[in-house]
Motif scaffolding. Structure first.
Motif, short mmCIF file in Angstrom:
data_model
loop_
_atom_site.label_atom_id
_atom_site.label_comp_id
_atom_site.label_asym_id
_atom_site.label_seq_id
_atom_site.Cartn_x
_atom_site.Cartn_y
_atom_site.Cartn_z
N HIS A 199 0.84 -1.21 0.00
CA HIS A 199 0.00 0.00 0.00
C HIS A 199 0.87 1.26 0.00
O HIS A 199 0.45 2.31 -0.49
CB HIS A 199 -0.98 -0.01 1.17
N GLU A 200 2.08 1.15 0.53
CA GLU A 200 2.97 2.30 0.49
C GLU A 200 3.53 2.51 -0.93
O GLU A 200 3.71 3.65 -1.35
CB GLU A 200 4.10 2.13 1.49
N THR A 203 0.86 4.27 -2.57
CA THR A 203 0.85 5.67 -2.14
C THR A 203 1.89 6.48 -2.91
O THR A 203 1.62 7.60 -3.38
CB THR A 203 1.12 5.76 -0.63
N MET A 280 3.98 10.78 2.42
CA MET A 280 3.19 9.55 2.31
C MET A 280 2.15 9.45 3.42
O MET A 280 1.03 9.00 3.19
CB MET A 280 4.12 8.34 2.30
N PHE A 283 -0.86 11.66 2.67
CA PHE A 283 -1.74 11.18 1.59
C PHE A 283 -2.88 10.35 2.13
O PHE A 283 -4.00 10.40 1.63
CB PHE A 283 -0.92 10.35 0.60
N ARG A 284 -2.59 9.56 3.14
CA ARG A 284 -3.59 8.61 3.62
C ARG A 284 -4.63 9.30 4.48
O ARG A 284 -4.31 10.10 5.35
CB ARG A 284 -2.92 7.48 4.40
N ALA A 380 -4.09 1.42 -3.70
CA ALA A 380 -4.31 2.85 -3.91
C ALA A 380 -5.11 3.11 -5.17
O ALA A 380 -5.93 4.04 -5.23
CB ALA A 380 -2.96 3.57 -3.99
N LEU A 395 -7.44 3.46 2.35
CA LEU A 395 -6.23 2.71 2.07
C LEU A 395 -5.56 2.29 3.37
O LEU A 395 -5.38 3.11 4.27
CB LEU A 395 -5.26 3.57 1.25
#
Lengths: 412, 139
Positions: A199-200, A203, A280, A283-284, A380, A395
């Protein structure tokens, strides 16, 4: 465009109306985008879920499929992106009969044209990966960006009609990423913290995609501190293509065309941004409301055997309380069955679906039929798409998503 | 009358009211194609109907589905009248070619700042070069 004698004959209808339509369509596209001529391609890959096609698109395909066999058959290996259902799971997903009927009709039409129903968006991991310099007509953004960037192949985004046209003619207009001059980097992004989970990577792809902004930008990333694996680059590329409509990236020292920065960029290319842990994290977004989750989805792209292995391990000894859907390809599913991964996922109450992708499977109608709104995923790309379908997607890591599926809540 | 020349165009000449935003466009990501409205919550046009409007937007976004969806929307007559973009991607061109849809792109100015929302405009892809003509600005 400069046409060969063969291409003029196709345009004149000497090889039948399907190929006449195909070359005419390709010429219209090529003229718009400045193609000087055509380039032969060795594979085509068609995105054609029936939510996108609609009844009108299916009827259009059926008219081509009704032509004489010699006129309707594709000339090069032509494969398909995920379909709009897994027929074995359609009832559980509360998909409706009219959706399945459209799917069956589209499949019959494609098969009549000699198209191989691979139903996958990870063909670069499972079917026949492209070779550096090989020209393709690929029709899934994740497939295009991975093949261009990681494998060094050459393809533009070929939507369903254009990929089908390429299958019928064996060529595509030579513009964009078929040409050396468009493969040079136009955007330099430094990475100060290399992602550590899928998931990173998604991102990071999303953040670079937002910076890029359109199809014609080619990001080059510096600072990645280890060689990412195929699944990591899969999630990165899928998100970059989704958020930015980007079709090619370079990573210095990692991707084949960028062993050195100077291989793909002028020394004067300015550094546009540095992305690290803070960017990062920003973003989430956190879960909506009290964190209640209605459904957990692993999809977009379809999961590899190794991702399924990780998912099965996380589910061992646990029980989900909200639907957990994991989606893979028809090529990976039998291996997951043989390796016992499917049984372990299902023992925990999860569902392993094959040959579809969540967002291409009537996502709006599934949400309404099942009461799904709050969705957790480690993709993402899926987060970027599903807001418009009425979901509130969040996410999170695969571990956090599994925990949410078991507890019904996603931790903030 | 103000005229903006485009780099490329295809489709028929159409006239209609402009729906303008400095945002991107993807039929899958941004639209509820059943209701005929922009549905992506963070899109600048969220909640607004696109049916019959000439969309003036910044860049093509998202994936490949729009290549089929323009055709699908046109068949149900729940479609925009035309698409005007600063920057196009191949999918919009492929979709417009299949659907016989009007598309022009590539301007010397940011077209989303040059055309007022609600203006009566004419898109003429057959002109040389293709043009967008502003016939009447909103009151």
């Amino acid at each position: 465009m400069n046409l060969t004698d063969e291409e003029r004959a196709l345009l004149a209808g000497e090889a039948g109306p399907a190929r006449q339509w195909a070359i005419g369509h390709q010429i219209a596209v090529g003229r718009y985008l400045g193609a000087a001529d055509f380039v032969p391609v060795s594979q085509a890959h068609i995105m054609a879920d029936t939510e996108s096609l609609g009844p009108a698109g299916v009827e259009w395909l059926e008219r081509l499929a009704a032509l004489p066999e010699a006129d309707r058959q594709v000339r090069i290996p032509t494969i398909t992106d995920p379909r709009g259902t897994d027929f074995a799971a359609a009832a559980r997903l509360r998909q409706q009969d009219w959706m399945l009927d459209l799917e069956r009709r589209a499949i019959a039409a494609f098969q009549a044209m000699g198209i191989l129903m691979t139903d996958t968006c990870i063909n670069y991991q499972t079917i026949m990966p492209a070779v550096r310099g090989e020209h393709m007509a690929y029709g899934d953004t994740g497939v295009v960006i991975y093949s261009n960037s990681v494998l060094g192949a050459r393809s533009n985004f070929e939507g369903g009609p254009s990929a089908l046209a390429a299958g019928l003619t064996g060529r595509t207009p030579r513009y964009g990423y078929h040409l050396d001059e468009h493969r040079r980097a136009s955007l330099h992004v430094a990475v100060s913290r290399t992602p550590a989970a899928l998931h990173e990577w998604g991102t990071l792809g999303a953040l670079v995609g937002r910076l890029a902004g359109d199809y014609w930008q080619v990001p080059v990333l510096s600072g990645i501190d280890h060689i990412p694996g195929s699944d990591e680059l899969k999630h990165f590329g899928a998100a970059l293509a989704s958020y930015g409509s980007v079709a090619l990236f370079h990573m210095v020292g990692i991707t084949p065309e960028a062993q050195r920065f100077a291989d793909v960029a002028d020394a004067a290319l300015p550094l546009r941004a540095t992305i690290g842990a803070a960017e990062m994290a920003a973003f989430r977004t956190g879960p909506a409301g009290d964190g209640t989750v209605d459904v957990v989805v692993f999809s977009a792209p379809q999961l590899s055997l190794f991702e399924l292995r990780d998912l099965a391990a996380l589910l061992d000894g646990r029980r989900v309380t909200v639907p957990l859907l994991a989606v893979t390809s028809p090529q990976v599913k039998p291996d997951a069955d043989r390796a016992g991964l499917t049984a372990r996922i299902e023992a925990a109450g999860g569902q392993l679906l094959s040959g579809m992708c969540f967002y291409q499977s009537y996502a709006r109608e599934m949400a309404e039929a099942n009461g799904w709104r709050n969705l957790a995923t480690n993709s993402a790309k899926l987060v970027n798409i599903l807001g418009g379908y009425g979901y509130r997607p969040v996410l999170a890591s695969m571990e956090a998503c599994v925990a949410a599926a078991c507890s019904g809540r996603l931790a903030a | 009358m103000t005229v903006f020349a485009a780099a490329a165009g295809m489709g028929e000449r159409v006239r209609g009211r402009a729906l303008v935003a400095s945002d991107g466009f993807s039929a899958r990501y941004d639209l509820d194609r059943i209701a005929g409205v922009f549905s992506r919550p963070d899109h600048a046009l969220a909640g607004q109907s696109y049916v019959g409007r000439i969309l003036v937007l910044d860049a093509a976004k998202g994936g490949v589905a729009t290549a089929w969806m323009l055709h699908e929307m046109a068949a149900r007559k729940i479609a925009p009248a035309a698409l005007v973009l600063n920057r196009v991607n191949p999918i919009m061109v492929q979709g417009a070619a299949l659907a016989g849809f009007t598309l022009i792109s590539g301007f010397a100015v940011d077209i989303t700042r040059a055309v007022a929302n609600g203006a009566l405009v004419e898109v003429d892809p057959g002109a040389d070069p293709p043009v967008l003509r502003v016939l009447e600005n909103p009151a």
